[in-house]
Design a protein around this motif. Structure first.
Motif, PDB file in Angstrom:
ATOM      1  N   GLY A 160      22.846  27.112  -5.209  1.00 25.25           N
ATOM      2  CA  GLY A 160      23.508  26.636  -6.410  1.00 25.25           C
ATOM      3  C   GLY A 160      22.645  25.676  -7.209  1.00 25.25           C
ATOM      4  O   GLY A 160      21.553  25.282  -6.778  1.00 25.25           O
ATOM      5  N   GLY A 161      23.138  25.293  -8.380  1.00 20.55           N
ATOM      6  CA  GLY A 161      22.405  24.380  -9.240  1.00 20.55           C
ATOM      7  C   GLY A 161      22.432  22.953  -8.719  1.00 20.55           C
ATOM      8  O   GLY A 161      23.255  22.585  -7.879  1.00 20.55           O
ATOM      9  N   THR A 162      21.514  22.142  -9.233  1.00 18.20           N
ATOM     10  CA  THR A 162      21.433  20.739  -8.834  1.00 18.20           C
ATOM     11  C   THR A 162      22.281  19.873  -9.752  1.00 18.20           C
ATOM     12  O   THR A 162      22.624  20.263 -10.870  1.00 18.20           O
ATOM     13  CB  THR A 162      19.976  20.244  -8.888  1.00 18.20           C
ATOM     14  N   SER A 163      22.564  18.671  -9.290  1.00 18.33           N
ATOM     15  CA  SER A 163      23.350  17.740 -10.099  1.00 18.33           C
ATOM     16  C   SER A 163      22.539  17.201 -11.272  1.00 18.33           C
ATOM     17  O   SER A 163      23.095  16.630 -12.213  1.00 18.33           O
ATOM     18  CB  SER A 163      23.834  16.577  -9.228  1.00 18.33           C
ATOM     19  N   ARG A 164      21.232  17.394 -11.258  1.00 19.47           N
ATOM     20  CA  ARG A 164      20.376  16.862 -12.319  1.00 19.47           C
ATOM     21  C   ARG A 164      20.514  17.674 -13.607  1.00 19.47           C
ATOM     22  O   ARG A 164      20.470  17.117 -14.694  1.00 19.47           O
ATOM     23  CB  ARG A 164      18.919  16.855 -11.855  1.00 19.47           C
ATOM     24  N   CYS A 165      20.656  19.001 -13.458  1.00 21.79           N
ATOM     25  CA  CYS A 165      20.727  19.839 -14.662  1.00 21.79           C
ATOM     26  C   CYS A 165      21.667  21.030 -14.511  1.00 21.79           C
ATOM     27  O   CYS A 165      22.227  21.497 -15.493  1.00 21.79           O
ATOM     28  CB  CYS A 165      19.331  20.365 -15.009  1.00 21.79           C
ATOM     29  N   GLY A 166      21.786  21.570 -13.328  1.00 24.31           N
ATOM     30  CA  GLY A 166      22.522  22.811 -13.151  1.00 24.31           C
ATOM     31  C   GLY A 166      24.001  22.689 -13.445  1.00 24.31           C
ATOM     32  O   GLY A 166      24.608  21.642 -13.231  1.00 24.31           O
ATOM     33  N   ASP A 167      24.570  23.778 -13.919  1.00 29.19           N
ATOM     34  CA  ASP A 167      26.005  23.849 -14.202  1.00 29.19           C
ATOM     35  C   ASP A 167      26.644  24.844 -13.238  1.00 29.19           C
ATOM     36  O   ASP A 167      26.399  26.046 -13.322  1.00 29.19           O
ATOM     37  CB  ASP A 167      26.225  24.283 -15.656  1.00 29.19           C
ATOM     38  N   ASN A 168      27.444  24.356 -12.325  1.00 27.08           N
ATOM     39  CA  ASN A 168      28.133  25.221 -11.367  1.00 27.08           C
ATOM     40  C   ASN A 168      29.569  25.514 -11.780  1.00 27.08           C
ATOM     41  O   ASN A 168      30.382  25.959 -10.960  1.00 27.08           O
ATOM     42  CB  ASN A 168      28.103  24.594  -9.972  1.00 27.08           C
ATOM     43  N   GLY A 169      29.874  25.275 -13.043  1.00 28.71           N
ATOM     44  CA  GLY A 169      31.224  25.565 -13.518  1.00 28.71           C
ATOM     45  C   GLY A 169      32.249  24.710 -12.819  1.00 28.71           C
ATOM     46  O   GLY A 169      32.062  23.507 -12.636  1.00 28.71           O
ATOM     47  N   LYS A 170      33.338  25.346 -12.384  1.00 28.07           N
ATOM     48  CA  LYS A 170      34.395  24.585 -11.722  1.00 28.07           C
ATOM     49  C   LYS A 170      34.192  24.481 -10.214  1.00 28.07           C
ATOM     50  O   LYS A 170      35.030  23.908  -9.517  1.00 28.07           O
ATOM     51  CB  LYS A 170      35.754  25.212 -12.022  1.00 28.07           C
ATOM     52  N   LEU A 171      33.074  25.011  -9.717  1.00 25.60           N
ATOM     53  CA  LEU A 171      32.818  24.923  -8.285  1.00 25.60           C
ATOM     54  C   LEU A 171      32.495  23.486  -7.884  1.00 25.60           C
ATOM     55  O   LEU A 171      31.805  22.767  -8.602  1.00 25.60           O
ATOM     56  CB  LEU A 171      31.646  25.834  -7.891  1.00 25.60           C
ATOM     57  N   ARG A 172      32.960  23.104  -6.709  1.00 25.95           N
ATOM     58  CA  ARG A 172      32.686  21.766  -6.200  1.00 25.95           C
ATOM     59  C   ARG A 172      31.298  21.716  -5.569  1.00 25.95           C
ATOM     60  O   ARG A 172      30.896  22.621  -4.851  1.00 25.95           O
ATOM     61  CB  ARG A 172      33.747  21.385  -5.173  1.00 25.95           C
ATOM     62  N   GLY A 173      30.572  20.635  -5.832  1.00 25.73           N
ATOM     63  CA  GLY A 173      29.306  20.420  -5.160  1.00 25.73           C
ATOM     64  C   GLY A 173      28.120  21.062  -5.850  1.00 25.73           C
ATOM     65  O   GLY A 173      28.249  21.808  -6.826  1.00 25.73           O
ATOM     66  N   TYR A 174      26.941  20.749  -5.289  1.00 23.80           N
ATOM     67  CA  TYR A 174      25.680  21.219  -5.841  1.00 23.80           C
ATOM     68  C   TYR A 174      24.760  21.664  -4.709  1.00 23.80           C
ATOM     69  O   TYR A 174      25.156  21.700  -3.541  1.00 23.80           O
ATOM     70  CB  TYR A 174      25.009  20.095  -6.652  1.00 23.80           C
ATOM     71  N   LYS A 175      23.544  22.018  -5.082  1.00 21.55           N
ATOM     72  CA  LYS A 175      22.517  22.378  -4.115  1.00 21.55           C
ATOM     73  C   LYS A 175      22.516  21.379  -2.954  1.00 21.55           C
ATOM     74  O   LYS A 175      22.697  20.179  -3.148  1.00 21.55           O
ATOM     75  CB  LYS A 175      21.149  22.379  -4.803  1.00 21.55           C
ATOM     76  N   ALA A 176      22.280  21.878  -1.754  1.00 22.45           N
ATOM     77  CA  ALA A 176      22.191  21.104  -0.504  1.00 22.45           C
ATOM     78  C   ALA A 176      23.556  20.776   0.092  1.00 22.45           C
ATOM     79  O   ALA A 176      23.635  20.222   1.187  1.00 22.45           O
ATOM     80  CB  ALA A 176      21.365  19.827  -0.672  1.00 22.45           C
ATOM     81  N   SER A 177      24.656  21.131  -0.588  1.00 26.49           N
ATOM     82  CA  SER A 177      25.982  20.935  -0.009  1.00 26.49           C
ATOM     83  C   SER A 177      26.544  22.274   0.443  1.00 26.49           C
ATOM     84  O   SER A 177      26.100  23.329  -0.005  1.00 26.49           O
ATOM     85  CB  SER A 177      26.930  20.291  -1.022  1.00 26.49           C
ATOM     86  N   LEU A 178      27.529  22.229   1.323  1.00 28.59           N
ATOM     87  CA  LEU A 178      28.196  23.457   1.744  1.00 28.59           C
ATOM     88  C   LEU A 178      29.506  23.686   0.991  1.00 28.59           C
ATOM     89  O   LEU A 178      30.246  24.609   1.318  1.00 28.59           O
ATOM     90  CB  LEU A 178      28.436  23.450   3.258  1.00 28.59           C
ATOM     91  N   TRP A 179      29.776  22.854  -0.019  1.00 27.08           N
ATOM     92  CA  TRP A 179      30.834  23.197  -0.951  1.00 27.08           C
ATOM     93  C   TRP A 179      30.395  24.435  -1.712  1.00 27.08           C
ATOM     94  O   TRP A 179      29.209  24.784  -1.729  1.00 27.08           O
ATOM     95  CB  TRP A 179      31.107  22.032  -1.909  1.00 27.08           C
ATOM     96  N   GLU A 180      31.310  25.103  -2.382  1.00 24.03           N
ATOM     97  CA  GLU A 180      30.982  26.367  -3.036  1.00 24.03           C
ATOM     98  C   GLU A 180      29.835  26.226  -4.036  1.00 24.03           C
ATOM     99  O   GLU A 180      29.042  27.151  -4.212  1.00 24.03           O
ATOM    100  CB  GLU A 180      32.219  26.943  -3.740  1.00 24.03           C
ATOM    101  N   GLY A 181      29.733  25.095  -4.681  1.00 26.16           N
ATOM    102  CA  GLY A 181      28.663  24.890  -5.646  1.00 26.16           C
ATOM    103  C   GLY A 181      27.277  24.898  -5.039  1.00 26.16           C
ATOM    104  O   GLY A 181      26.283  25.055  -5.756  1.00 26.16           O
ATOM    105  N   GLY A 182      27.194  24.752  -3.730  1.00 28.29           N
ATOM    106  CA  GLY A 182      25.889  24.762  -3.075  1.00 28.29           C
ATOM    107  C   GLY A 182      25.369  26.137  -2.751  1.00 28.29           C
ATOM    108  O   GLY A 182      24.148  26.329  -2.636  1.00 28.29           O
ATOM    109  N   HIS A 183      26.281  27.124  -2.607  1.00 25.03           N
ATOM    110  CA  HIS A 183      25.812  28.442  -2.149  1.00 25.03           C
ATOM    111  C   HIS A 183      26.503  29.645  -2.792  1.00 25.03           C
ATOM    112  O   HIS A 183      26.069  30.783  -2.567  1.00 25.03           O
ATOM    113  CB  HIS A 183      25.919  28.549  -0.631  1.00 25.03           C
TER     114      HIS A 183
END
Length: 450
Positions: free
Chosen positions: A297-320
């Motif tokens: 998933g995208g990073t918190s620095r720039c990436g947009d994961n939409g309504k998914l929770r979390g970012y790269k390196a997390s196991l929330w949906e936004g991470g993978h």
């Protein structure tokens, strides 16, 4: 359960497509019937792309007309996942078709601490399977599963390789995050001027043109939009260290990061368009299967994961949970949305079956070929993630989460709670207990093979 939202007359379409391809190609005496029926394969992987960073996935600020066209003419996946929430683990799983923990790449392989670590040469990669099947194999871009020569792509099934072996390089100077030169042709360092995204596109197109008369596998793992955040006209940020411990940052990052990030994604999309146009110009488009996805998933620095929770390196949906698109004109019908839960490791057996090659028996991924081409249901299976002491498991719509090994398990129903805001573990204790046993068994099983 069939999770396609649009499927129609697959058997007829597939038969007509193969017949059409054979009719068109048999005028060339150098092409055999078996080659006609085996498609070329192009696998494109973005780096740290957010789930909502493509316009076909909802972006209102980034324009990606070529990937949008790919999705409109093929299948857009809504529940496709990277095997890991960071780069190296996902790439190890992609290459081997196994959970990355089995091959000892369960974390990021870094230039600073892991220069002697990598994907073992005795692990069979999808490139080796393609070579055995008579394909020419090429890779242009990011490797990130081993620095030493023995781990180099040309020693792991790729006939040709140009790119970088670290996690990222300066897009202009091609210096990695530790201050080392990192641009390779095969297993030799070779200086080459140019913006890394454009170089990756240029070499990919050249590969297609040179091998247009033979079946080919082309793996394009882009650097974009991973940091450092640089556009085509940005100044280099890094230079080679003059000595160990010396500072190698020569220019600070540009302040307009959001604009640069937008450009990075759009330049990648532009390059993908060049690749697709090359296929059409050479009359290869009807006999080429293209798959696109992100490595996490995208990073918190720039990436947009939409309504998914979390970012790269997390196991929330936004991470993978990542963007993914399949395209095979004349064989895959257009305008499809697929909601099946799929993983990166499924691509190895899928691509192998696409060309009629033998699928290794000791892998974890499953082929989704008939699911994509014929609409067949996927088998029910439990799926697992593990990273940095955290773990997760999917069973249908249910997702079990452990924030650390001894943490209280959390349970979410992703069908009704994709944002993962409502922990329903207390209301489903028996299910949690059952899934926790499965998850712990999996962790022991994959760890034992390291």
């Amino acid at each position: 359960m069939n999770k396609f939202k649009s499927i129609s007359f697959w058997g007829m379409i597939l038969s007509l497509a193969v017949a059409f391809a054979f009719t068109q190609k048999t005028h060339n005496s150098n092409v055999t019937q078996s080659e006609v029926q085996r498609p070329n394969i192009i696998l494109i992987v973005a780096d740290d792309l957010g789930y909502a960073d493509l316009s076909c996935y909802g972006s209102k600020t980034i324009n990606t007309p070529n990937l949008d066209k790919l999705a409109a003419e093929g299948i857009r996946f809504t529940d496709f996942h990277s095997n890991g929430p960071v780069c190296s683990p996902t790439r190890a799983a992609l290459l081997t078709g196994k959970y990355q923990q089995r091959v000892g790449i369960d974390g990021v392989v870094t230039a600073k601490h892991d220069r002697h670590k990598g994907l073992a040469p005795n692990e069979k990669t999808f490139a080796e399977t393609f070579k055995e099947a008579g394909y020419v194999t090429g890779m242009f871009g990011k490797w990130h599963v081993g620095y030493e020569t023995k781990f180099n792509p040309i020693n792991q099934g790729f006939d040709e390789y140009i790119g970088f072996v670290s996690g990222n390089v300066d897009y202009h100077s091609h210096v990695d995050q530790e201050g080392y030169e990192d641009w390779w042709t095969g297993d030799k360092l070779v200086k080459e001027e140019g913006y890394s995204t454009d170089l990756i596109t240029r070499h990919s197109v050249d590969f297609i043109k040179r091998h247009k008369e033979e079946p080919f596998l082309l793996y394009i793992p882009h650097e974009a939009p991973h940091g450092p955040f640089q556009g085509r006209n940005s100044k280099p940020q890094r230079k080679v260290r003059e000595q160990e411990g010396a500072d190698f940052i020569i220019n600070p990052p540009e302040e307009n990061r959001a604009e640069i990030y937008k450009e990075m994604v759009e330049v990648m999309d532009e390059g993908i368009g060049v690749v697709l146009n090359t296929l059409k110009e050479l009359n290869l488009d009807k006999n080429t299967f293209v798959f696109f996805c992100s490595d996490n998933g995208g990073t918190s620095r720039c990436g947009d994961n939409g309504k998914l929770r979390g970012y790269k390196a997390s196991l929330w949906e936004g991470g993978h949970r990542v963007t993914a698109i399949a395209w095979y004109p004349g064989v895959i019908a257009p305008n499809q949305i697929n909601d099946e839960t799929l993983l990166t490791m499924d691509l190895y057996p899928t691509l192998a079956e696409m060309i009629g090659a033998e699928i290794p028996q000791n892998i974890d991924g499953v082929s989704i070929k008939n699911h994509l081409l014929k609409g067949e249901d996927m088998p029910k299976r439990d799926l697992f993630w593990g990273y940095a002491g955290r773990a997760a498991m999917r069973r249908g719509d249910w997702k079990l989460m452990l924030s650390k090994p001894d943490a209280e398990p959390m349970l979410y129903n992703l069908k009704s709670d994709l944002e993962e805001t409502n922990n329903v573990a207390n209301e489903n204790r028996e299910l949690v207990k059952e899934m926790l046993v499965k998850l712990n068994t999996w962790k022991k099983e994959v760890k034992s093979e390291k």
